[in-house]
Design an enzyme around this catalytic site. Sequence first.
Site, PDB file in Angstrom:
ATOM      1  CB  SER A 185      -0.845   0.096   1.466  1.00  0.00           C
ATOM      2  OG  SER A 185      -1.421   1.413   1.506  1.00  0.00           O
TER       3      SER A 185
ATOM      4  CE1 TYR B  84      -3.860  -2.431   4.955  1.00  0.00           C
ATOM      5  CE2 TYR B  84      -3.056  -0.074   4.840  1.00  0.00           C
ATOM      6  CZ  TYR B  84      -3.623  -1.332   4.161  1.00  0.00           C
ATOM      7  OH  TYR B  84      -3.734  -1.459   2.875  1.00  0.00           O
TER       8      TYR B  84
END
Length: 262
Positions: free
Chosen positions: A143, A156
């Site tokens: 990401s 995350y």
Amino acid sequence: MKQVNEKWALITGASSGIGEVFAHELANKGSHLILTARSENKLTELAKKLTKRYGIQTEVIVTDLSQAGASAKLYHECMERGCSIDLLVNNAGFATHGYFEEQNLLRNHDQMMLNVVALVELTHLFLPEMLKNRSGAVINVASTAAFQPNPYMAVYGATKAFVLSFTQALWEENRKRGVQFLTLCPGSTETAFFEALGTNDAVVGKKVTPEHVVEVALHSLGTSRSYVIAGRKNYLVSQLNRLVPKKVMLQMVSRLIRPTHK
């Protein structure tokens, strides 16, 4: 991109979003597919659709990769079905959002198991045969959150930073051994990610389509890149941490994804 026609690809998190688009695009290029996720009905429907439309072979293996031992079971199931994996797409993952102490600890444990542990285990299990054949590729989905710490999405962001570092290291280890590694770094994407997250507070910038994300990834296979960021604006934003002091960068990210309930 590398040749995938008549080769087997394994896609985790294949029932929706980026994983589902990977399945469509690879099937269109003639790749046989192993589709895995937790949603049996969605996977079965997708497999039937792809087989009918593209004439490829599909295998469905339902598994929850956040559970201990699931990666090994998936690997052995692939071997029992006689499927030699030439392309591994580690796409499955999810996020939690909010003040860290308020987040469910078991949920964060599952997040780390899926985003990190399962990805490492599957790579370790499938890599030896690729090396033996001196052919194959691994796409690990990270990401743009991998490029800086993420307040309110601390776990995350840390898992995706791990994925980026891990995959770049393996890219260097294997670039002269016939196996390619690529880290795919999407930004905000039009998937069920934010629905599962339970909030839109973490949306940064304009969402791109999963089709664009997959197109960028497949185009980058066969190149010398160790990672690729989907979207020019996402690339520019991800590089800010090289130019902006860490404290300022943290404050910028914090303002963007801070929960609205406090």
